[in-house]
Design an enzyme around this catalytic site. Structure first.
Site, PDB file in Angstrom:
ATOM      1  N   ALA A  18       0.819  -1.218   0.000  1.00  0.00           N
ATOM      2  CA  ALA A  18       0.000   0.000   0.000  1.00  0.00           C
ATOM      3  C   ALA A  18       0.848   1.261   0.000  1.00  0.00           C
ATOM      4  O   ALA A  18       0.307   2.365   0.002  1.00  0.00           O
ATOM      5  CB  ALA A  18      -0.938  -0.016   1.201  1.00  0.00           C
ATOM      6  N   GLY A  19       2.174   1.103   0.038  1.00  0.00           N
ATOM      7  CA  GLY A  19       3.051   2.282  -0.032  1.00  0.00           C
ATOM      8  C   GLY A  19       2.896   3.210   1.155  1.00  0.00           C
ATOM      9  O   GLY A  19       2.864   4.429   1.004  1.00  0.00           O
ATOM     10  N   LEU A  20       2.873   2.631   2.347  1.00  0.00           N
ATOM     11  CA  LEU A  20       2.515   3.432   3.531  1.00  0.00           C
ATOM     12  C   LEU A  20       3.693   4.121   4.207  1.00  0.00           C
ATOM     13  O   LEU A  20       3.483   4.975   5.055  1.00  0.00           O
ATOM     14  CB  LEU A  20       1.817   2.530   4.564  1.00  0.00           C
ATOM     15  CG  LEU A  20       0.516   1.881   4.088  1.00  0.00           C
ATOM     16  CD1 LEU A  20      -0.012   0.906   5.148  1.00  0.00           C
ATOM     17  CD2 LEU A  20      -0.539   2.939   3.790  1.00  0.00           C
ATOM     18  N   HIS A 127       0.377   3.489  10.184  1.00  0.00           N
ATOM     19  CA  HIS A 127       0.038   2.063  10.068  1.00  0.00           C
ATOM     20  C   HIS A 127       0.813   1.198  11.060  1.00  0.00           C
ATOM     21  O   HIS A 127       0.442   0.062  11.305  1.00  0.00           O
ATOM     22  CB  HIS A 127       0.273   1.560   8.633  1.00  0.00           C
ATOM     23  CG  HIS A 127       1.716   1.475   8.221  1.00  0.00           C
ATOM     24  ND1 HIS A 127       2.503   2.583   7.980  1.00  0.00           N
ATOM     25  CD2 HIS A 127       2.532   0.409   7.996  1.00  0.00           C
ATOM     26  CE1 HIS A 127       3.717   2.198   7.616  1.00  0.00           C
ATOM     27  NE2 HIS A 127       3.757   0.885   7.627  1.00  0.00           N
ATOM     28  N   GLU A 161      11.662   2.920  17.341  1.00  0.00           N
ATOM     29  CA  GLU A 161      11.453   1.860  16.354  1.00  0.00           C
ATOM     30  C   GLU A 161      12.219   0.595  16.737  1.00  0.00           C
ATOM     31  O   GLU A 161      12.507  -0.269  15.917  1.00  0.00           O
ATOM     32  CB  GLU A 161      11.808   2.359  14.948  1.00  0.00           C
ATOM     33  CG  GLU A 161      11.065   3.640  14.581  1.00  0.00           C
ATOM     34  CD  GLU A 161       9.945   3.500  13.545  1.00  0.00           C
ATOM     35  OE1 GLU A 161       9.985   2.564  12.752  1.00  0.00           O
ATOM     36  OE2 GLU A 161       9.019   4.353  13.546  1.00  0.00           O
ATOM     37  N   HIS A 229      15.935   3.169   8.862  1.00  0.00           N
ATOM     38  CA  HIS A 229      16.378   2.600  10.136  1.00  0.00           C
ATOM     39  C   HIS A 229      17.884   2.388  10.038  1.00  0.00           C
ATOM     40  O   HIS A 229      18.403   2.099   8.951  1.00  0.00           O
ATOM     41  CB  HIS A 229      15.733   1.230  10.403  1.00  0.00           C
ATOM     42  CG  HIS A 229      14.268   1.282  10.707  1.00  0.00           C
ATOM     43  ND1 HIS A 229      13.376   0.375  10.195  1.00  0.00           N
ATOM     44  CD2 HIS A 229      13.550   2.115  11.487  1.00  0.00           C
ATOM     45  CE1 HIS A 229      12.154   0.641  10.642  1.00  0.00           C
ATOM     46  NE2 HIS A 229      12.240   1.699  11.424  1.00  0.00           N
ATOM     47  N   ASN A 341       8.657  -4.480   0.360  1.00  0.00           N
ATOM     48  CA  ASN A 341       8.104  -3.492   1.292  1.00  0.00           C
ATOM     49  C   ASN A 341       9.216  -2.908   2.178  1.00  0.00           C
ATOM     50  O   ASN A 341       8.938  -2.293   3.212  1.00  0.00           O
ATOM     51  CB  ASN A 341       7.022  -4.128   2.178  1.00  0.00           C
ATOM     52  CG  ASN A 341       5.637  -3.592   1.852  1.00  0.00           C
ATOM     53  OD1 ASN A 341       5.506  -2.517   1.260  1.00  0.00           O
ATOM     54  ND2 ASN A 341       4.605  -4.320   2.251  1.00  0.00           N
ATOM     55  N   CYS A 347      15.401  -7.263   9.240  1.00  0.00           N
ATOM     56  CA  CYS A 347      14.139  -6.629   9.690  1.00  0.00           C
ATOM     57  C   CYS A 347      13.183  -7.671  10.224  1.00  0.00           C
ATOM     58  O   CYS A 347      12.367  -7.395  11.099  1.00  0.00           O
ATOM     59  CB  CYS A 347      13.425  -5.944   8.535  1.00  0.00           C
ATOM     60  SG  CYS A 347      14.345  -4.635   7.762  1.00  0.00           S
TER      61      CYS A 347
HETATM   62  O1  SUG Z   1       8.546   0.334   8.729  1.00  0.00           O
HETATM   63  N1  SUG Z   1       7.662  -1.272   5.760  1.00  0.00           N
HETATM   64  C1  SUG Z   1       8.404  -1.280   6.998  1.00  0.00           C
HETATM   65  C2  SUG Z   1       9.722  -1.995   6.819  1.00  0.00           C
HETATM   66  C3  SUG Z   1      10.421  -2.185   8.130  1.00  0.00           C
HETATM   67  C4  SUG Z   1      11.824  -2.648   7.966  1.00  0.00           C
HETATM   68  N2  SUG Z   1      12.413  -2.854   9.226  1.00  0.00           N
HETATM   69  C5  SUG Z   1      13.707  -2.633   9.525  1.00  0.00           C
HETATM   70  N3  SUG Z   1      14.508  -1.941   8.749  1.00  0.00           N
HETATM   71  N4  SUG Z   1      14.146  -3.070  10.646  1.00  0.00           N
HETATM   72  C6  SUG Z   1       8.617   0.135   7.511  1.00  0.00           C
HETATM   73  O2  SUG Z   1       8.865   1.040   6.717  1.00  0.00           O
HETATM   74  C7  SUG Z   1       5.674  -0.866   4.405  1.00  0.00           C
HETATM   75  C8  SUG Z   1       4.232  -1.192   4.514  1.00  0.00           C
HETATM   76  C9  SUG Z   1       3.410  -0.641   3.376  1.00  0.00           C
HETATM   77  O3  SUG Z   1       3.827   0.304   2.736  1.00  0.00           O
HETATM   78  O4  SUG Z   1       2.295  -1.155   3.206  1.00  0.00           O
HETATM   79  C10 SUG Z   1       6.364  -0.904   5.749  1.00  0.00           C
HETATM   80  O5  SUG Z   1       5.764  -0.611   6.749  1.00  0.00           O
END
Ligand code: SUG
Length: 418
Positions: A18-20, A127, A161, A229, A341, A347
């Site tokens: 969903a590109g959130l 989200h 985080e 991160h 994503n 992660c």
């Molecule tokens: O928080 N992606 C996560 C990826 C988390 C990666 N974690 C670490 N680097 N430890 C984030 O950005 C995308 C969901 C979306 O776009 O639907 C998302 O939340």
């Protein structure tokens, strides 16, 4: 008795694009694409099997109830009536990225010799801001033993985080370590998701020794280039720090202080002239699991296949393992669905150094339990999700049934309402 256990988030049946996450380039690039939740979750299971084959201890965290009906109710709406952006935010399977579940300080580092875990508030992204109650419920179950102290979240607005912005360096896992909290001040056009005040609060809650605790600023250029991160540009294991040259705001000051506090630290740095920040971030070179192999004491990097497919990265890695450095072996895993994503191998896991006998066994896995998990995924997880269909009631029923079936199989039905 103390071992590193990697708890991987099982990729939930609602996995979709969903590109959130503004600032997470992969997630933004793939917004609107059709996802493959079943394949995604099976890739995660295969990654856990690869870790077991290396002789590592493996645990799991479970998908959260999605859509998050409680969160929508707190916004005075429900799934059917919610605006499209709230639907997507309520449905995200983002709890899969367990490195953002909590920050963990193992017992040898803390004043009371308990392993402390602080659930991350994840307040920067809507989200993810409603993940922590579900995560906390699981942490309280998995780590109910007196060996552990589980803390609630740092309050907003101080973004936290979790372990993705935390590194631990030590002579060996069971020895006292130096804990390094990496925070962001500015990220150019992108948000800095880890606040210094959140990191210092977690360090206080964990009763860490200030002489063995460091707070280090992430480079603005790294965040601006897509390192939302720290674990996208650096990873640590035992006495090795593996980092990109442009990861930290004050690289020289940080390294000098680290050498002073830990003279035998080994910093394996990748120069920007060999691997650009852009290649490091698109390949997730540093989002590898850097692990100590139990049989020979050497270290291995568990890398995403994207690292192998990026010539500058793979070329550098080949030279590194051929040399005399501490990282001796490369293991490649396919987690492409999560990678799309912005979530790589590191992660997907939360590292906990603990005595496995003190962890609720329902959260630990061997190959037999992974077989059972894979079979539920095969039977219940949707094959594809087109973001245009996330409003369909039948799809939502299917996703909720899938999670219920998994919790029943694992004897974790008390999590159904969390
Ligand atoms: O928080 N992606 C996560 C990826 C988390 C990666 N974690 C670490 N680097 N430890 C984030 O950005 C995308 C969901 C979306 O776009 O639907 C998302 O939340």
């Amino acid at each position: 008795m103390l071992r590193e256990i990697n708890f991987d988030g099982i990729i939930g049946p609602t996995h979709n694009y969903a590109g959130l996450s503004h600032g997470n380039l992969a997630a933004t690039r793939n917004a609107g694409a059709v996802s493959h939740p079943r394949e995604a979750a099976l890739q995660g299971v295969a990654k856990m099997r690869a870790n077991l084959a290396l002789g590592l201890a493996q645990g799991i965290l479970l998908p959260h109830g999605r859509p998050d009906r409680r969160w929508l109710a707190s916004l005075s709406t429900d799934y059917a009536a919610a605006a499209p952006h709230l639907k997507a935010q309520a449905l995200s399977a983002s709890a899969m990225w367990a490195a953002n579940a909590a920050t963990v300080s193992p017992a040898p580092d803390t004043a009371d010799r308990r392993c402390h875990l602080s659930v991350a508030n994840l307040v920067t992204m809507p989200h993810r801001s409603h993940e922590w109650p579900g995560t906390l419920a699981q942490l309280r179950l998995a780590f109910a033993d007196d060996d552990f102290a589980v803390h609630g979240p740092v309050p907003a607005p101080f973004g936290d985080e979790g372990a993705a912005n935390h590194m631990r360096l030590c002579a060996s896992h069971e020895a006292p370590g130096i804990e390094i909290f990496v925070y962001g001040v500015s990220g150019g056009g992108f948000p800095a998701r880890q606040h210094r005040d959140a990191s210092t609060a977690v360090a206080r809650a964990h009763r860490l020794d200030p002489a063995r605790t460091m707070f280090v600023e992430q480079a603005e250029a790294a965040i601006a280039a897509g390192a939302f991160h720290n674990d996208v540009v650096a990873v640590a294991n035992e006495r090795v720090l593996f980092a990109h040259e442009q990861a930290f705001a004050d690289r020289e000051g940080f390294y000098a202080e680290l050498h002073r506090r830990m003279p035998d630290v080994e910093i394996v740095e990748v120069p920007a002239t060999r691997v650009s920040l852009a290649d490091a971030i698109s390949s997730y070179l540093f989002n590898a699991q850097l692990v100590t192999l139990p049989h020979d004491g050497g270290m291995a990097l568990v890398l995403p296949s994207e690292a192998q497919a990026t010539p500058s990265v793979w070329g550098w890695l080949q030279e590194m393992v051929a040399g005399n450095g501490p990282i001796r072996r490369l293991e490649v895993v396919d987690v492409r669905q999560s990678m799309a994503n912005g979530g790589g191998p590191a992660c997907l896991r939360l590292r906990v150094v603990a005595n496995p006998a003190r962890v609720d066994p329902r959260f630990l896995v061997d190959n037999d339990r992974l077989d059972r998990i894979a079979s539920v995924i095969g039977d219940y997880w949707p094959e594809t999700i087109d973001p245009a269909t996330i409003g369909q009631a039948a799809l939502i029923d299917r996703m909720e049934n899938a999670r219920r079936a998994l919790l029943e199989t694992l004897g974790l039905v008390e999590l159904i309402d969390s």
